[in-house]
Design a protein around this motif. Structure first.
Motif, mmCIF file in Angstrom:
data_model
loop_
_atom_site.group_PDB
_atom_site.id
_atom_site.type_symbol
_atom_site.label_atom_id
_atom_site.label_comp_id
_atom_site.label_asym_id
_atom_site.label_seq_id
_atom_site.Cartn_x
_atom_site.Cartn_y
_atom_site.Cartn_z
ATOM 1 N N GLU A 149 20.626 22.751 25.525
ATOM 2 C CA GLU A 149 21.146 22.258 25.576
ATOM 3 C C GLU A 149 22.076 23.011 25.601
ATOM 4 N N GLU B 117 35.181 22.297 28.230
ATOM 5 C CA GLU B 117 36.233 21.293 28.480
ATOM 6 C C GLU B 117 37.264 22.658 29.465
ATOM 7 N N ALA C 129 23.568 16.274 37.504
ATOM 8 C CA ALA C 129 22.112 14.983 36.938
ATOM 9 C C ALA C 129 22.723 13.914 38.823
ATOM 10 N N ALA D 57 24.996 11.967 40.036
ATOM 11 C CA ALA D 57 26.494 12.664 40.058
ATOM 12 C C ALA D 57 25.057 13.460 41.758
ATOM 13 N N ASN E 297 28.321 14.587 44.422
ATOM 14 C CA ASN E 297 29.687 14.300 43.840
ATOM 15 C C ASN E 297 30.784 14.697 45.198
ATOM 16 N N TYR F 13 34.723 13.245 34.681
ATOM 17 C CA TYR F 13 33.680 14.048 33.580
ATOM 18 C C TYR F 13 31.981 13.784 34.442
ATOM 19 N N LEU F 14 31.919 15.726 34.247
ATOM 20 C CA LEU F 14 30.641 15.981 35.588
ATOM 21 C C LEU F 14 29.302 15.460 34.790
ATOM 22 N N PRO F 15 27.883 15.426 34.802
ATOM 23 C CA PRO F 15 26.759 15.638 34.302
ATOM 24 C C PRO F 15 26.278 16.179 34.789
ATOM 25 N N THR G 220 20.872 16.113 29.876
ATOM 26 C CA THR G 220 21.803 16.420 30.278
ATOM 27 C C THR G 220 22.941 16.286 29.362
ATOM 28 N N GLY G 221 24.216 17.769 29.699
ATOM 29 C CA GLY G 221 25.373 17.457 29.154
ATOM 30 C C GLY G 221 26.626 17.615 29.745
ATOM 31 N N THR G 222 27.060 16.928 28.920
ATOM 32 C CA THR G 222 29.055 16.441 30.135
ATOM 33 C C THR G 222 30.053 17.344 30.043
ATOM 34 N N THR H 212 33.953 18.191 30.421
ATOM 35 C CA THR H 212 34.998 17.419 31.151
ATOM 36 C C THR H 212 35.878 18.137 31.573
#
Length: 801
Positions: A493, A499, A534, A537, A540, A571-573, A587-589, A591
């Motif tokens: 993780e 950000e 993910a 995405a 994307n 927001y990019l997973p 899965t981390g997001t 921003t």
């Protein structure tokens, strides 16, 4: 490297020199380099004074060997030389043609003057020479005026390549205490420049780091020791930096460096020494033959074969009773019992133990002697021996995903006395406060009682006790070290909240963030993470991810033209996977804010601009819109308040509830000492109580996990499957916050003299014709104090409660 101005001067001088040389050759002879050989006999005819019936014009090429410097960086074509035929009268009737290697691409020729120029930058290390062919044609008829001839243009070398160590960095080993000048390793540097021209490729070696311990031969690159008596025990590793410089080491030469990691290997130059000259040991008289009495250790600063030790008993009255062996792993002397001991026959022994190196080096014998002695006093104790564990220490490895109730080790102990009493096993709870393990009271099977988590506790050091049934005061103990092995049960993780920002004027392919991950697991081959978008995405259109193959990844823009008014935050997973078995992922997001930046990429503002109201909107219309919004907000708040009051559960006020607590009493009735309050409010509405906050640990009393009382003998062992089932259910009850209080279980198997409470039989109770006596209750301890006060005789006033 020549500058454009210097190259222009060189070109002028070279052209002038070659022209003078060419015309000088034409003055000396009309034939400098003939394209065809002179026929036999013609030479004499040409040199004779006899008149000839006809004359023949001699045609030939005029040129010299051409040279051109490499790495020319000027803007004009580089002048190479001139081709000239003695048929050329300078009226432009002769046309020169150039063919062969690089013609028209690398070299061009002026077809009128015969001047040759290089139109590309040349590199001698790529190609050292070019073979070309030249022709002279009649411009009007195209007829060859000279036969085609071949010539060579050689590329002259300049010092544009530094020496390189192709095999570096180097690793070498040399024995410690080596004489000065001992060869360690030879390093070699290569220079791509021409070794036959000048000093561009003549390399000289020097040492930049590593003095005064090592030196290097300037010509051969052989590294040698430069300091005597280098001791590995003082310093073992050395980092030596060698420099290779061309131009013979002169000023202006190019240089390259390499690192040589040199390790001093061990030699037997340190004799062993006992840190203690006297050892005091004790042994029970019932110790079996070959059992360990104690250990002695002679310290040796060497390592490997040079630190090997051999222990022997050289003197003492216990040489026939005890023996000593060398542990090959730790090089300690283990003293063992050789014959049965008797406290009544002999109470103490004295041993003289010698420790010596079996492998010696003749050149270091003067540093000896390579042996040492110590005295060992052994006392024989005559005591009732507690149970003895075999072996005396347990090391257990268990994976963290082992099921509850799994047997991980069989702990074994026995009574060394002749009676050989039965043994009962238990765990010292101070060594296992978390109650992760359980030991079977009769078989010594050590089992797991709770799930193990290596990330929480990777090591457990517990103490297992063994007690004799006939003599409970005799308790033996053994240390059990349990290593929890890692399994891949934690997904990687992000270590923190990421950000990033992207400028509105960002270009496609621009780096906006570098991310990394952490994993609580520790795989054997090290951590390796894989990054990708993910699945939701994967296509994307705005951003993409590039795995750096070093446990980090880069986030890049996929397009240009971001606008805050269209979308201010993305927001990019990102899917992060590890290399464990099985593979785990999370899965981390990320921003990403769209910001307004200047031309240099500095952020000016990351908040979207407010939309401007139309100019035609009047003040009255604006006030009406705001009033409507305020009315809507009031209605929404009113509706929410009504719904909340409607759904609020009925909970009795604590102050109005007279049945507030459930009180549990132990079976013996110990009064207030044995009561414990339990909050009944949690039983009225468990869902509301659970939703009111984070789960809390249970507050009721945790019962002791005891198969039976330690004073009660066991006649049969519980089946392992039953153990597993009971332990699993017990763990579920411990973790369930809403289960009722623990039940109380008491086991009574006999009464009478062996019981703690004494006899409970009514036959032995004190009786009288008028009233039964309960005075004996006062001798039963604090648990029966309340009954004693109620039924027994009391001399003073009753206590106040």
């Amino acid at each position: 490297m020549w500058t454009s101005g210097r190259m222009s001067n060189a070109k002028s001088w070279l052209g002038l020199g070659m022209s003078l040389y060419f015309w000088g050759l034409m003055d000396l002879t009309t034939t400098v380099l003939s394209s065809t050989p002179t026929p036999p006999g013609k030479l004499e005819e040409l040199l004779s004074d006899k008149p000839q019936s006809h004359s023949r014009t001699k045609r030939s090429w005029v040129w010299n060997q051409f040279f051109v410097l490499e790495e020319y960086t000027g803007t004009d074509p580089l002048y190479v030389g001139k081709l000239h035929s003695d048929m050329d009268r300078g009226d432009g009737s002769i046309k020169y043609i150039l063919s062969g290697e690089g013609a028209g691409v690398v070299f061009t020729i002026d077809d009128t003057t015969g001047d040759i120029h290089a139109i590309q930058r040349l590199d001698r290390e790529e190609r050292a020479q070019y073979t070309l062919r030249a022709q002279a044609l009649d411009r009007r008829t195209g007829r060859p005026m000279e036969p085609e001839s071949e010539f060579i243009i050689k590329i002259q070398d300049i010092n544009d390549n530094e020496p390189k160590f192709l095999d570096g960095p180097y690793v070498a080993t040399v024995p410690e205490m080596s004489p000065v000048g001992t060869s360690v390793i030879q390093v070699t540097a290569t220079d791509a420049d021409d070794p036959t021209y000048g000093n561009s490729a003549r390399v000289v070696y020097s040492i930049l780091q590593g003095q005064p311990y090592f030196s290097v031969d300037s010509k051969t690159g052989v590294i040698r020791t430069a300091l005597m008596n280098m001791d590995r025990e003082a310093k073992e590793y050395y980092e030596v930096i060698i420099q290779a410089k061309d131009m013979g080491g002169q000023l202006g030469g190019l240089a390259g460096t390499t690192t040589v990691n040199i390790t001093l290997s061990d030699v037997n130059d340190n004799p062993p020494r006992f840190p203690q000259k006297h050892y005091q040991m004790s042994v029970l008289e019932s110790a079996p033959v070959s059992s360990t009495v104690g250990r002695v250790f002679a310290k040796d600063l060497d390592e490997g074969i040079n630190a090997e030790m051999k222990y022997t008993i050289v003197d003492g009255d216990g040489a026939d009773t005890f023996d000593i062996n060398t542990d090959p792993n730790f090089q300690v002397g283990i003293i063992t019992v050789k014959k049965p001991l008797s406290f009544e026959s002999k109470k103490s022994y004295t041993l003289k133990v010698e420790g010596a190196n079996p492998h010696l080096e003749m050149r270091f014998l003067n540093l000896g002697p390579f042996q040492d002695t110590t005295t060992v006093h052994i006392s024989v104790e005559d005591v009732d021996e507690p149970p003895v564990f075999e072996p005396g220490f347990y090391f257990v490895e268990v994976p963290e995903d082992v099921a509850i109730g799994t047997t991980i080790q069989i702990i074994s102990a026995k009574d060394p006395d002749v009676t050989n009493n039965s043994i009962r096993y238990s765990i010292d709870r101070s060594s296992d406060p978390g109650r992760f393990f359980y030991v079977d009271i009769t078989t010594g099977a050590l089992m797991t009682a709770r799930p193990l988590d290596r990330e929480e506790f990777s090591w457990h050091n517990i103490t297992v006790l063994a007690m004799e049934m006939n003599n409970p005061s005799q308790v033996g103990s053994v240390s059990v070290t349990i290593k929890v092995l890692d399994v891949n049960d934690n997904a990687p993780e992000f270590p923190r909240f990421y950000e990033a920002f992207v400028c509105e004027n960002a270009k496609a392919g621009q780096l906006i963030q570098t991310v990394s991950a952490v994993d609580q697991d520790e795989p054997r081959n090290g951590q390796h993470f894989y990054y990708r978008l993910a699945p939701e995405a994967a296509n994307n259109p705005n951003f993409t991810i590039r795995d750096n193959q070093d446990n980090t990844a880069r986030i890049l823009t996929r397009r240009s033209g971001f606008r805050q008014q269209e979308q201010s935050v993305f927001y990019l997973p990102i899917l992060i996977s590890d290399n464990g078995q099985p593979v785990l992922s999370s899965t981390g997001t990320l921003t990403i804010q769209v910001c307004n930046c200047d031309d240099d990429g500095h952020v000016l503002s990351c908040s979207p601009e407010a939309y401007m109201l139309p100019v035609s909107l009047s003040r009255g219309a604006l006030i009406a819109i705001l009033a409507c919004i305020f009315v809507l907000l009031v209605l929404v708040l009113l509706i929410l308040s009504m719904r909340r009051h409607r759904k609020q559960p009925y909970i009795i006020d604590d102050e109005e509830n007279i049945h507030e607590n459930i009180v549990r009493y132990d079976d013996e009735g110990g009064g207030e000492e044995d009561t414990e309050a339990f909050d009944i409010a949690a039983m009225w509405n468990p869902r509301e109580a659970q939703a009111g906050g984070a789960p809390k640990s249970r507050q009721d009393m945790l019962p002791e996990i005891e198969s039976l009382s330690r004073y009660v003998p066991q006649t049969c062992a519980v089946n392992s499957s039953v153990h597993n089932y009971v332990l699993a259910k017990l763990y579920e009850a411990d973790m369930d916050l809403w289960a009722p209080p623990f039940d109380s279980l008491q086991t009574y198997m006999f009464e009478g003299d062996g019981s703690v409470a004494g006899s409970l039989s009514s036959l032995q109770s004190a009786t009288s014709d008028s009233e039964q006596s309960f005075d004996f209750l006062t001798d039963w301890g604090p648990r029966f104090r309340k009954l004693a006060e109620l039924y027994g005789a009391s001399e003073g006033p009753a206590p106040l409660w």
